[in-house]
Design an enzyme around this catalytic site. Structure first.
Site, mmCIF file in Angstrom:
data_model
loop_
_atom_site.group_PDB
_atom_site.id
_atom_site.type_symbol
_atom_site.label_atom_id
_atom_site.label_comp_id
_atom_site.label_asym_id
_atom_site.label_seq_id
_atom_site.Cartn_x
_atom_site.Cartn_y
_atom_site.Cartn_z
ATOM 1 N N ARG A 57 -9.151 -2.411 8.074
ATOM 2 C CA ARG A 57 -10.014 -1.060 8.019
ATOM 3 C C ARG A 57 -11.189 -1.306 8.531
ATOM 4 N NH1 ARG A 57 -11.322 3.241 3.341
ATOM 5 N NH2 ARG A 57 -10.050 5.013 4.207
ATOM 6 N N TRP A 71 0.873 -1.052 -0.092
ATOM 7 C CA TRP A 71 -0.165 0.019 -0.169
ATOM 8 C C TRP A 71 0.864 1.217 0.016
ATOM 9 C CZ3 TRP A 71 -0.857 4.081 3.579
ATOM 10 C CH2 TRP A 71 -1.651 4.925 3.435
ATOM 11 N N LYS A 126 -16.306 5.677 -8.960
ATOM 12 C CA LYS A 126 -15.041 5.248 -8.567
ATOM 13 C C LYS A 126 -15.183 4.156 -7.393
ATOM 14 C CE LYS A 126 -11.237 6.742 -5.194
ATOM 15 N NZ LYS A 126 -10.494 7.632 -4.617
ATOM 16 N N ASP A 133 -2.515 5.165 -3.720
ATOM 17 C CA ASP A 133 -2.962 6.285 -2.635
ATOM 18 C C ASP A 133 -1.799 7.318 -2.351
ATOM 19 O OD1 ASP A 133 -5.597 5.576 -2.404
ATOM 20 O OD2 ASP A 133 -5.298 4.837 -0.199
ATOM 21 N N ASP A 173 -14.083 1.254 -5.340
ATOM 22 C CA ASP A 173 -13.007 0.881 -4.492
ATOM 23 C C ASP A 173 -12.903 -0.452 -3.697
ATOM 24 O OD1 ASP A 173 -10.572 1.582 -2.907
ATOM 25 O OD2 ASP A 173 -11.284 3.425 -2.109
ATOM 26 N N ASP A 216 -16.103 11.601 -2.950
ATOM 27 C CA ASP A 216 -15.514 10.397 -2.512
ATOM 28 C C ASP A 216 -15.947 9.795 -1.199
ATOM 29 O OD1 ASP A 216 -13.102 8.523 -1.574
ATOM 30 O OD2 ASP A 216 -12.389 9.351 -3.408
#
Ligand code: GLA
Length: 739
Positions: A444, A196, A478, A549, A480, A364
């Site tokens: 997460r 990441w 978007k 990211d 994810d 977002d």
């Protein structure tokens, strides 16, 4: 009497033999005859490359050549004697290496020997397709090798189709898409590892004797540890950008993959690419066919640069959804607002985006959740209903506000996931990937939904579908995907957990296919914590990927360099963010941040209100100039002029296919007070005889003596020019237009 005695003795011998020995005897007497055939060559060619296979008299299919084309490929038949380079090696017979195919039959047998049956050739849309049918004469198992040879792009897309014509299921223990043999004195492998925020880091290593494997077992986010792509430089100890033979490959698959490089005792390297067999002994039912994903191959004699250009051209024309069109510049709300916003924050950003000349606003994470509003990353995934505390006016209000300002409107979803704290987790705990009795590990603070389950596939489709209904004319989604699979297990699959990893990815593609049928025009960004799903499988349905990211410009240089080896700039989303940002403490000049982001699909990801008036004015200028040259970034051919890995000055350029326009980028990563004051770069890919006017872009203070003048292509390529980048983190961009 004598006869009776012999018969009785024979009977008694068999009767007292252990049962395995009896079976062995039975096997021995059941040798199946394989009819001989006239040997022949099968040629799979593109304009500048040729793959040559040969059928031997005993019907084995051999690999003979992948490289420059020859006029009479039949001559390769002379090679065949003494060779055992199977075109698609299967476990069994005399083959003892790493198999492309390993089948376990219902009777426990592991032997497969594939033999040629027939082949056919057809042509359409610039590709010639060759399908070669092979079968195992004992079990009847059939494999069709399909090669689609893109003539102008010099890319061959290969996959295999495995048919079980028997009456009982078989298990596929290995099931590669394609196999390729390389023959050279030296092999230098380039592959792309990372994690990441440091995705696509370049690794280079010689291939020595033994097996080197690049793979992913993450389920989702499959490209986070390794990208399913590589290059092998042949006969060279060193990586070369512009000369020498290079074979590049990429697997079009978004799940677990395995690409192996086996250098055998004779010095040949066999490459296998396909779905990883890890925990996936795939049950193939009687009568069923398993279709593997495509493995892309390209060969070039023009070094890594030539191989990249082949891949990019193929991707722009055939590999990326909507490839060849220019996607809009945008402002994304994430790093500018994170979870903390209300309608005025967003309309303010839309106003600023419009004023700066950007073309889309993307809302977002953070817009959803009613019982559990999404105020941080610990809750609400799965509850895709508008959070009216934040945006009481509705998404349609925001979308029409953006449209009213001349901007497109996009929105973020993460449809494969569910937060532990969510209404969805309360309603459908059986939809969560899980293994009975084991901890539900969070990452997460979220879990993965079981896309192997058709009901979950419907649900994931409905998330996209319902989000599209939140406002008329949503232009961009978007998509994810922010965690890998742990303790894999599908409540839906019951005892057939071997199907999980394969059917998760197939389930994802099935949803994406449905989305594309219903929404052919919406732009889709493939994001997975940034670059964790950068692969040609997902790109069949997505217009671009969020590269990383990590929006720190200096970190991005290496990530974008490696990405460019296999994937084209048109798909590479790249945003200007604030400094220092949440990834690093680097304070990179705004000019360099723009000059780096402008090498892909430019966007911004910050709160514009935090820019000073001077920064705003500069940003406006950079966005305007980008619009003047982005056609070449999106559709031009890439020439890397140096590498950020082994020089202080990284330079590259895009050249339009007709060579009438080019754009050159150069970044000084570490200034070392060079005596020349500048750094000589020799351009590439231009027409030597045409004259090009060179105009520097995004100028804060001009850095080249030739700015605004015209030079012949031969001078720019052989003499070169030396922009004076006299400090670390200085950068320059030039547009060249043929007159
Ligand atoms: C991931 C994405 C980011 C952003 C956040 C939101 O990390 O890569 O761009 O969308 O999720 O949570």
């Amino acid at each position: 009497m004598k006869h009776i005695t012999i018969l009785l003795a024979a009977f008694l011998t068999v009767a007292v033999m252990p049962s395995e020995a009896r079976n062995a005897k039975k096997f021995f007497h059941q040798t199946v005859e394989i009819p001989a055939i006239e040997p022949k060559v099968i040629t799979i060619g593109t304009e500048k490359s040729q793959l040559v296979l040969a059928v031997k008299e005993n019907r084995e299919l051999l690999f003979l050549h992948y490289g420059a084309p020859v006029a009479n490929p039949d001559s390769f038949m002379e090679y065949q004697s003494g060779r055992n380079t199977q075109a698609f090696p299967a476990t069994g017979g005399t083959f003892l290496g790493d198999p492309a195919l390993h089948v376990k039959y219902a009777d426990g047998n592991h032997n497969t020997e594939l033999r040629y049956v027939s082949h056919s050739v057809s042509a359409q849309d610039g590709a010639v397709q060759t399908s070669i049918v092979l079968k195992d004469y004992v079990t009847g198992l059939q494999v069709t090798l399909v090669y689609q040879a893109w003539q102008k792009e010099n890319v061959i897309c290969a996959h295999s189709e495995i048919l079980n014509p028997g009456k009982k299921p078989v298990e596929l223990l290995s099931f590669a898409s394609s196999s390729m043999t390389l023959e050279a004195d030296k092999y230098l492998l380039t592959h792309f590892h990372g994690g990441w925020a440091y995705e696509m880091q370049t690794s280079r290593e010689p291939l020595e004797f033994g097996t080197k494997v690049i793979e992913s077992r993450r389920g989702t986010q499959a490209t986070q540890t390794e990208n399913p792509s590589f290059m092998v430089s042949l006969n060279a100890g060193e990586f070369s950008e512009d000369s020498g033979e290079v074979v590049a490959g990429a697997l079009a698959w978004s799940g677990n993959f395995r690409i192996s490089f086996d250098r055998d005792e004779t010095g040949l390297v066999n490459i296998l690419g396909g779905i990883s067999p890890f925990a996936s002994a795939y049950p193939l039912k009687a009568g069923a066919t398993f279709v593997t994903p495509e493995m892309l191959w390209t060969w070039s004699s023009e070094g890594a640069g030539g191989a990249s250009r082949n891949m990019h051209r193929w991707a722009r024309r055939h590999g990326i959804y909507g490839g060849g069109t220019v996607n809009p510049t945008l402002l994304n709300s994430w790093e500018g607002a994170y979870f903390t916003f209300t309608t005025p924050t967003l309309t303010g950003m839309i106003d600023d985006a419009a004023a700066m000349g950007l073309e889309m606003f993307v809302l977002d994470d953070g817009w959803f959740g009613t019982k559990y509003p999404r105020n941080n990353d610990r809750t609400s995934l799965g509850d895709w209903k508008l959070c009216t505390d934040k945006i009481p006016e509705g998404i349609d209000y925001l979308a029409s506000y953006a449209h009213g300002k001349g901007l497109k409107f996009g929105i973020w979803i993460e449809p494969e996931m569910v937060s532990g704290v969510s209404e969805l987790a309360e309603a459908h705990p059986e939809w969560v990937v899980q293994s009975p009795g084991r901890a539900l590990y969070e990452s997460r603070w979220q879990w993965v939904l079981d896309l192997a389950n058709p009901a979950v596939q419907d649900f994931v489709f409905s998330i996209f579908d319902n989000t599209m209904q939140l406002a008329p004319g949503i232009d961009y989604i978007k998509w994810d995907c922010n965690r890998p699979v742990y303790s894999f297990g599908s409540p839906y699959l019951g005892a057939e957990q071997d199907r999980f990893y394969v059917e998760y990815a197939q389930g994802l593609y099935s949803v994406m296919r449905r989305i594309r049928e219903k929404y052919p025009h919406v732009l889709v960004q493939c994001c997975s914590s940034g670059g964790a799903r950068v692969d040609y499988g997902a790109m069949r349905y997505c217009n671009e990927f969020w590269t990383s990211d990590n929006t720190d410009a200096i970190s991005r240089v290496r990530i974008q360099y490696a990405t460019s080896m296999i994937y084209p700039a048109c798909a590479m989303a790249s945003h200007v963010s604030t400094v220092p940002n949440h990834q690093t403490g680097n304070v990179t000049p705004l000019k360099m941040r723009f000059d780096i982001a402008a090498a892909g699909r430019l966007g911004m990801e910050l709160q514009p209100k935090n820019l000073s008036p001077e920064e705003r004015a500069f940003a406006d200028r950079c966005i305007k100039s980008y619009k003047g040259f982005r056609d070449v970034v999106f559709n031009g051919d890439l020439y890397r002029l140096s590498s950020p890995l082994d020089t202080d000055y990284y330079a590259f350029m895009y050249v339009s296919e007709d060579k009438s326009k080019a754009v050159v980028f150069e970044y000084c990563l570490r200034y070392q007070n060079r005596a020349t004051g500048g750094h000589l770069i020799k351009l590439a890919g231009l027409d030597p005889e045409r004259s090009y006017k060179v105009t520097e872009q995004n100028v804060d203070s001009s850095c080249w003596w030739g700015n605004g003048k015209a030079f012949r292509g031969d001078f720019l390529m052989n003499g070169g020019f030396n922009p004076v980048l006299q400090q670390t983190n200085a950068s320059a961009v030039f547009v060249l237009e043929a007159r």
